[in-house]
Design a protein around this motif. Sequence first.
Motif, PDB file in Angstrom:
ATOM      1  N   LEU A  66       1.072  -1.089  -0.237  1.00  0.00           N
ATOM      2  CA  LEU A  66       0.237   0.065  -0.045  1.00  0.00           C
ATOM      3  C   LEU A  66       1.013   0.891   0.320  1.00  0.00           C
ATOM      4  O   LEU A  66       0.962   1.890   0.842  1.00  0.00           O
ATOM      5  CB  LEU A  66      -0.945  -0.055   1.463  1.00  0.00           C
ATOM      6  CG  LEU A  66      -1.834  -1.416   1.162  1.00  0.00           C
ATOM      7  CD1 LEU A  66      -2.168  -1.122   2.538  1.00  0.00           C
ATOM      8  CD2 LEU A  66      -2.901  -0.860  -0.022  1.00  0.00           C
ATOM      9  N   VAL A 177       0.315  -6.621   6.499  1.00  0.00           N
ATOM     10  CA  VAL A 177      -0.956  -5.189   6.424  1.00  0.00           C
ATOM     11  C   VAL A 177      -0.930  -5.687   7.058  1.00  0.00           C
ATOM     12  O   VAL A 177      -2.769  -6.486   7.597  1.00  0.00           O
ATOM     13  CB  VAL A 177      -1.540  -4.920   5.134  1.00  0.00           C
ATOM     14  CG1 VAL A 177      -2.381  -4.188   5.375  1.00  0.00           C
ATOM     15  CG2 VAL A 177      -0.094  -4.615   4.071  1.00  0.00           C
ATOM     16  N   HIS A 185      -7.706   1.255   3.079  1.00  0.00           N
ATOM     17  CA  HIS A 185      -7.571   1.142   2.039  1.00  0.00           C
ATOM     18  C   HIS A 185      -8.978   0.624   0.980  1.00  0.00           C
ATOM     19  O   HIS A 185      -9.444   0.980  -0.165  1.00  0.00           O
ATOM     20  CB  HIS A 185      -6.001  -0.229   1.406  1.00  0.00           C
ATOM     21  CG  HIS A 185      -6.699  -0.543  -0.004  1.00  0.00           C
ATOM     22  ND1 HIS A 185      -5.323   0.212  -0.577  1.00  0.00           N
ATOM     23  CD2 HIS A 185      -6.398  -2.221  -0.850  1.00  0.00           C
ATOM     24  CE1 HIS A 185      -6.012  -0.646  -2.076  1.00  0.00           C
ATOM     25  NE2 HIS A 185      -6.186  -1.744  -1.923  1.00  0.00           N
ATOM     26  N   THR A 189     -10.804   2.243  -2.146  1.00  0.00           N
ATOM     27  CA  THR A 189     -10.729   2.103  -3.298  1.00  0.00           C
ATOM     28  C   THR A 189     -12.076   1.337  -3.926  1.00  0.00           C
ATOM     29  O   THR A 189     -11.991   0.788  -4.833  1.00  0.00           O
ATOM     30  CB  THR A 189      -9.798   1.408  -3.253  1.00  0.00           C
ATOM     31  OG1 THR A 189      -9.373   0.294  -2.798  1.00  0.00           O
ATOM     32  CG2 THR A 189      -8.407   2.000  -3.342  1.00  0.00           C
ATOM     33  N   GLN A 199     -10.325  -7.072  -2.368  1.00  0.00           N
ATOM     34  CA  GLN A 199      -8.912  -6.262  -1.980  1.00  0.00           C
ATOM     35  C   GLN A 199      -8.607  -7.109  -0.353  1.00  0.00           C
ATOM     36  O   GLN A 199      -7.519  -7.292  -0.652  1.00  0.00           O
ATOM     37  CB  GLN A 199      -9.211  -4.843  -1.795  1.00  0.00           C
ATOM     38  CG  GLN A 199      -9.591  -3.944  -2.894  1.00  0.00           C
ATOM     39  CD  GLN A 199      -8.333  -3.869  -3.689  1.00  0.00           C
ATOM     40  OE1 GLN A 199      -7.292  -3.609  -3.064  1.00  0.00           O
ATOM     41  NE2 GLN A 199      -8.782  -3.966  -4.720  1.00  0.00           N
ATOM     42  N   LEU A 203      -4.679  -8.634   0.330  1.00  0.00           N
ATOM     43  CA  LEU A 203      -3.985  -8.561   0.756  1.00  0.00           C
ATOM     44  C   LEU A 203      -2.590  -9.101   2.044  1.00  0.00           C
ATOM     45  O   LEU A 203      -3.557 -10.206   2.182  1.00  0.00           O
ATOM     46  CB  LEU A 203      -4.176  -7.187   1.643  1.00  0.00           C
ATOM     47  CG  LEU A 203      -5.719  -5.512   0.798  1.00  0.00           C
ATOM     48  CD1 LEU A 203      -5.664  -5.279   2.067  1.00  0.00           C
ATOM     49  CD2 LEU A 203      -3.010  -5.335   0.519  1.00  0.00           C
TER      50      LEU A 203
END
Length: 338
Positions: A66, A177, A185, A189, A199, A203
């Motif tokens: 990120l 993350v 995030h 997004t 998403q 990650l």
Amino acid sequence: MTIPSVVLTGGPYERGLRHGRARAGALHDFLDDGLARLDRILPRPVDRDELEPLLDRYAAAITEALPELAEEIRGLADGAGLRHRDAVLLQVRRELLGYSKVPAMGDCTTYAMAGPAPVLAQTVDLNGDLDDQITVLNTGRSLLLSFGGLLGYLGLNSGGLAVGLNLVLGGQWGPGVPPYLAIRHVLDTCDNVGDAGKQLAALPLASSRCFMLCDREQAGYAEVLGDRVRFRAMAQPVHTNHYLDPEFVAHDELNVFARNSSLRRLEACRAALAALPAGAGAEEHLDLLARAPITVAGDGDIRRERTVAAVVALPERGELHVRPGNPARSSTEVFTLR
């Protein structure tokens, strides 16, 4: 108490700079308080020499996955006059605490409802007496509840998506993350539950969590165990702090005291929701969250989780309704994305 609110505008670094400048005094005081109170919660003080290379590994993982949020962390450090490693520490503080070794009574109860007026509601149960660290961040795109310099924790966005979370314990924790940044995030997004789930699955998450998701069309929760994510769609999902996916149950590391609390809160929340009138407003949801055993009162031990806030997110209206501290004793503050 009055919850501080910070408007974050500009590019990633500028957003961090504004956040850091607005909260500089509070963040310095927090870090000076036993290294963000880690020394007061853990069995022994943090070894600073061991900590610095670990923070560098977290920083590298965040930067790779990120990069924009990594730049915002740099802005946060510069704005508040902190070392970069200290700003990273604020993002990964929960990971540094690791699995709780103290028998706990709470750690968030969360539920959601899809539909024309979707609702996401939850208690926020944390140790460390973090009531004084609550902040609301408004990026124009996302409206987020935050604690002690975090770039995100839970919230909603202008696309009509809301995301909350529960702690679940399983798998290996390590540099990656942090789930709080993952939520930020996703809100930055994604506009719907489906994209948010994809998403989250993509990650490299640093620790296990359950993410509660809702929009107009869908609600559900995504449980994370290591690199595996299980999403379950439901009209009215409820989650506390034990795994519900049959494949994950055998890997649950929640201690027996916390598990008993989690089961009680799950049953109580489901029963309260069944009795809630259709079209209930934010105050009725907050009143539900304020009831025992859903709200967990403190016993004076900083190491134990207790309810430090209750939140109702109304993504279609762009509103975050928050009762800080024990929600049975506090008044509601309303924050609007517009």
